[in-house]
Design a protein around this motif. Structure first.
Motif, mmCIF file in Angstrom:
data_model
loop_
_atom_site.group_PDB
_atom_site.id
_atom_site.type_symbol
_atom_site.label_atom_id
_atom_site.label_comp_id
_atom_site.label_asym_id
_atom_site.label_seq_id
_atom_site.Cartn_x
_atom_site.Cartn_y
_atom_site.Cartn_z
ATOM 1 N N UNK A 248 0.827 -1.210 0.000
ATOM 2 C CA UNK A 248 0.000 0.000 0.000
ATOM 3 C C UNK A 248 0.858 1.256 0.000
ATOM 4 N N UNK A 249 1.971 1.222 0.719
ATOM 5 C CA UNK A 249 2.888 2.373 0.772
ATOM 6 C C UNK A 249 3.429 2.692 -0.619
ATOM 7 N N UNK A 250 3.893 1.665 -1.320
ATOM 8 C CA UNK A 250 4.456 1.881 -2.649
ATOM 9 C C UNK A 250 3.357 2.372 -3.597
ATOM 10 N N UNK A 253 2.890 6.016 -2.922
ATOM 11 C CA UNK A 253 3.989 6.796 -3.503
ATOM 12 C C UNK A 253 3.811 6.920 -5.020
ATOM 13 N N UNK A 254 3.349 5.837 -5.654
ATOM 14 C CA UNK A 254 3.155 5.847 -7.107
ATOM 15 C C UNK A 254 2.047 6.832 -7.494
ATOM 16 N N UNK A 256 1.048 9.379 -5.811
ATOM 17 C CA UNK A 256 1.575 10.715 -5.538
ATOM 18 C C UNK A 256 2.488 11.183 -6.680
ATOM 19 N N UNK A 257 3.380 10.299 -7.114
ATOM 20 C CA UNK A 257 4.331 10.638 -8.174
ATOM 21 C C UNK A 257 3.584 10.962 -9.467
ATOM 22 N N UNK A 258 2.584 10.150 -9.784
ATOM 23 C CA UNK A 258 1.886 10.316 -11.061
ATOM 24 C C UNK A 258 0.936 11.504 -11.069
ATOM 25 N N UNK A 260 1.848 14.367 -9.499
ATOM 26 C CA UNK A 260 2.647 15.479 -8.987
ATOM 27 C C UNK A 260 2.719 16.667 -9.946
ATOM 28 N N UNK A 268 0.331 9.272 -17.060
ATOM 29 C CA UNK A 268 -0.465 8.267 -16.352
ATOM 30 C C UNK A 268 -1.746 7.958 -17.109
ATOM 31 N N UNK A 275 -1.644 0.579 -15.935
ATOM 32 C CA UNK A 275 -1.620 0.887 -14.506
ATOM 33 C C UNK A 275 -2.806 0.255 -13.789
#
Lengths: 351, 351
Positions: A248-250, A253-254, A256-258, A260, A268, A275
């Motif tokens: 779930x953490x990763x 982060x994904x 969030x990154x996509x 940003x 994305x 995805x």
């Protein structure tokens, strides 16, 4: 026992019961033609929920239970006061031969205690173990047990877990010789505490010839180094939940990154189908449905906090196992173990 | 002790030593002006490697060690036969006051044994613990200990770990009151085995007033529910390695998804800067560098299988801790514990 497949469902177990349970049954009823459900729970409440769920309504009958077991009740309390509860009765349907399997998202400790009391462990098995399947880099799934049925395990129990876990993996995947590893802090022989080194010796010497790989480490779960990973319920539960949390953490982060910046959002969007497939692949609901192995009956545990699709996935596990020969597999392994123990004993007596 | 910061480096420890160690020192020497290195290892080999690494060459001096300790040597063997090895001498530089901290990617058990023998545990601490930092959804990092210094821990040791872990987190992050949780199979008070319930009681009753959150579960590591997660070295090691394995698994699934077809490849290309940031965020090398807490000296352990950037990250940890007051923090906490134990004892004697 009827010819069709019958599942006993604890409609009141879990954080969001009975709603998500009925959602799960509706999905499962649409998917698995010919499976019938016995719904144990508060009669009017379950009836209400069935009104809008046609497939579940058609495939189910309700057995009224006067109460539910709360999520924080201790196992000993559940045994003393649980009689007449939806969980007690749901397990009872399997004990009485009315159903092929039981599924509940309720209190794990209470479920374990009631299942042991009503179904008993298989001859030769000391304690049941809770087994979960985990995805791996090799593509196949890895069976991890015990993930929380017992807080401790001695060497003999770990050997039991290896034997029943191997049979379980074979029954589910059809693999002829699933490989087995013992979870430890290093792969070298001298690593870990005495209990686990003793377990490794016993598995190597066992009459049940397992494809035993020796010790494996935490990262070997996701690597798929072996098919079956054996550990005590304390370590296994923490490892599994740590893995879920990390996934779930990763994923977070994904996301969030996509999101940003504009370019990442456009990228994305273009990669969206791929995805989405990834999201499904990592969906913890798809690995929902752990199994209590080593009981005279098929007992499936859903996550307490799951939703409708998650509960449906737990029902899938019950259907798949009920149609497999996994209990026979386990019984055969255990019988071989018992035979060899008897042979050892008579051999020693003759000396 | 010189005024500048001096780090003692075991040049021969780790799967790919001494090459990656020297790579790491070169990177660290460029980054941290004014830090000097004592490189313990095979003299000609290290000299050769320094030839092409100008910053490391300028900042280092070599101390010849006649041998290296292999990765599979037992702790007891390392103590008997380790004298004169690069690991033994590297720890010795801290024991002798020549260096502020030691960094090695060598054999964990041997490192622990030699560090305990040469530096001794701090007064009041039963056993050292290995602490690692793990990223969390809340943004901050979570300290997890013990991740492998000991294979078992009783209730008193778990209390020690809570106290030294809290001080460590405060020293690193500057947070006034880091919250502490005890890793268990459920958050309810009756969960887990006796040892861990006893530890929870002792932490609550302790004179060191910790912001104790109670029990946490495996998924709370990534959630960042608390700042410090306390567990025994067996469970902690397996949890951490399981988390690392899962992060790599998800990263692998992501790579696979993004290269699965033309559209996904185009999308990934457009979102590349964001995805690269994600990759850095999840890079296990960035969390390299665990610390043996509770010793009279600063002892940093790098992953055995790390590379140059990973070893440089472990050096970063040593630099940061050497410049912080973390050992004073720990000593203050432990002293408060000892004072209150003495007060208790005299109180009881007076009755």
């Amino acid at each position: 026992m009827p010819n069709e497949l019958v599942l006993s469902i604890d409609a009141m177990g879990g954080d969001h019961a009975p709603d998500i349970v009925l959602d799960g049954v509706e999905r499962a009823a649409r998917k698995h033609q010919g499976v019938r459900f016995i719904l144990h729970g508060a009669e009017t409440q379950v009836q209400d929920l069935l009104r809008t769920r046609a497939a579940a309504r058609q495939a189910s009958r309700i057995v009224a239970a006067e109460r539910a077991i709360a999520m924080d009740v201790k196992p000993s309390q559940a045994l003393r006061q649980g009689k007449g509860s939806s969980l007690w009765n749901a397990v009872g349907s399997v004990a009485d031969g009315e159903a092929h399997a039981v599924v509940s998202a309720g209190n794990t400790g209470a479920y374990m205690a009631i299942a042991m009391f009503r179904l008993r462990t298989m001859a030769g098995v000391h304690r049941p173990a809770l087994a979960a399947m985990w995805p791996s880099m090799r593509g196949g799934k890895v069976a991890v047990l015990d993930v929380g049925a017992n807080v401790q395990a001695d060497a003999e129990q770990l050997v039991d877990f290896a034997i029943i876990g191997e049979a379980y993996h074979r029954a589910i995947t059809g693999a002829a010789h699933p490989t087995v590893g013992l979870l430890n802090v290093g792969s070298e022989e001298q690593k870990g505490h005495e209990e686990i080194r003793a377990a490794a010796r016993l598995i190597r010497e066992s009459a049940v010839k397992l494809a035993f790989h020796g010790f494996v480490e935490g990262d070997d779960i996701a690597k798929g180094t072996v098919d079956v990973i054996v550990t005590d319920g304390f370590t296994g539960n923490i490892a599994l939940k740590t893995a879920e949390g990390t996934a779930r953490l990763v994923a977070g982060f994904l996301r969030e990154a996509l999101s940003s910046n504009l370019m990442s959002r456009i990228g994305a969007l273009i990669a969206y189908p791929a995805l989405r497939k990834l999201r499904d692949q990592m969906d913890p609901r798809n690995v929902n449905g752990a199994v209590f192995l080593g009981l005279n009956g098929l007992v499936v545990k859903s996550h307490g906090g799951t939703d409708g699709p998650g509960f449906a996935a737990a029902i899938d596990v019950a259907v798949q196992l009920a149609r497999s020969e996994f209990r026979d597999e386990i019984a055969r392994n255990i019988a071989r173990l018992a035979d060899s123990a008897a042979a050892d004993a008579s051999g020693q007596a003759a000396q």
